[in-house]
Scaffold this active site. Structure first.
Site, PDB file in Angstrom:
ATOM      1  N   HIS A  15     -16.031   8.596 -43.912  1.00  0.00           N
ATOM      2  CA  HIS A  15     -15.324   7.313 -43.903  1.00  0.00           C
ATOM      3  C   HIS A  15     -14.650   7.076 -45.257  1.00  0.00           C
ATOM      4  O   HIS A  15     -15.040   7.638 -46.289  1.00  0.00           O
ATOM      5  CB  HIS A  15     -16.283   6.161 -43.591  1.00  0.00           C
ATOM      6  CG  HIS A  15     -17.388   6.013 -44.599  1.00  0.00           C
ATOM      7  ND1 HIS A  15     -17.191   5.443 -45.841  1.00  0.00           N
ATOM      8  CD2 HIS A  15     -18.691   6.381 -44.557  1.00  0.00           C
ATOM      9  CE1 HIS A  15     -18.325   5.454 -46.514  1.00  0.00           C
ATOM     10  NE2 HIS A  15     -19.244   6.029 -45.763  1.00  0.00           N
ATOM     11  N   GLU A  33     -25.407   7.425 -41.008  1.00  0.00           N
ATOM     12  CA  GLU A  33     -25.895   7.868 -42.310  1.00  0.00           C
ATOM     13  C   GLU A  33     -27.424   7.862 -42.332  1.00  0.00           C
ATOM     14  O   GLU A  33     -28.062   7.212 -41.497  1.00  0.00           O
ATOM     15  CB  GLU A  33     -25.352   6.917 -43.402  1.00  0.00           C
ATOM     16  CG  GLU A  33     -25.672   7.326 -44.834  1.00  0.00           C
ATOM     17  CD  GLU A  33     -25.171   8.721 -45.218  1.00  0.00           C
ATOM     18  OE1 GLU A  33     -25.712   9.705 -44.686  1.00  0.00           O
ATOM     19  OE2 GLU A  33     -24.264   8.808 -46.068  1.00  0.00           O
TER      20      GLU A  33
END
Length: 194
Positions: free
Chosen positions: A10, A89
């Site tokens: 990202h 994550e």
């Protein structure tokens, strides 16, 4: 045609800018992060022409936000984006939302180890993340290229799996937000997007 897997992190978030750990909490992309995502999308578009692909994203907001911007650049309908929690994550336990500065003050030698992040109390283990990524890979189609919008640490573990790397080698990998990686047949190419 051999399947290619495009591993994307990202764009910069507010927490990245503040040097604050995110883990499985979230913060929005900064203007710089949105621009990084746009440039990644433009470069990805060159690689995807004429290929069958699916776009996957971690279900965390910053990855979805990045994936939406990429989808605009590659002409992929956002409704066809596949969000998957297995691409999230690492959970960083008690260190989520702590700044690197706070942690360095509390643990002066912390950053000496490349995998220091896993010392977070209640953090998700490397093996747990590797297991969920292997599970995701086993469900992913062999017949399409895969664009995977994920995170820094999860992204290096995924690259490590795809390249059959050792634990120590995985932690030597970098985590760029202005590049992506193309993995094909056990080899990797870094593509700069700045």
């Amino acid at each position: 045609m051999t399947r290619k897997i495009y591993v994307v992190r990202h764009g910069q978030t507010q927490f990245n800018f503040e040097r604050k750990l995110q883990g499985q909490c979230n913060s929005a992309l900064t203007d710089k992060g949105a621009e990084q995502a746009r440039l990644v999308g433009l470069k990805l578009n060159e690689h995807l022409v004429g290929r069958d692909y699916k776009v996957y994203a971690s279900s965390l907001g910053r990855a979805v936000q990045t994936a939406h911007i990429i989808c605009e650049q590659i002409g992929h309908a956002k409704e066809h984006l596949i969000e998957d929690a297995r691409l999230q994550e690492f959970g960083l336990g008690h260190w989520e939302e702590k700044t690197i500065m706070e942690l360095e003050e509390a643990f002066p030698d912390l950053l000496a180890e490349r995998d220091w992040i896993l010392k977070a109390p209640e953090s998700e283990s490397y093996d747990a993340v590797k297991s969920r990524l292997l599970h995701w890979l086993s469900d992913a189609p062999d017949s399409h290229d895969l664009v995977v919008v994920s995170h820094g640490l999860t992204g290096i573990v995924l690259r490590g799996i795809l390249l059959d790397m050792s634990y120590d080698d995985v932690w030597q990998l970098d985590l760029p937000q202005d590049a992506f990686f193309v993995v094909e047949n056990g080899t990797v190419t870094r593509v700069e997007c700045g």
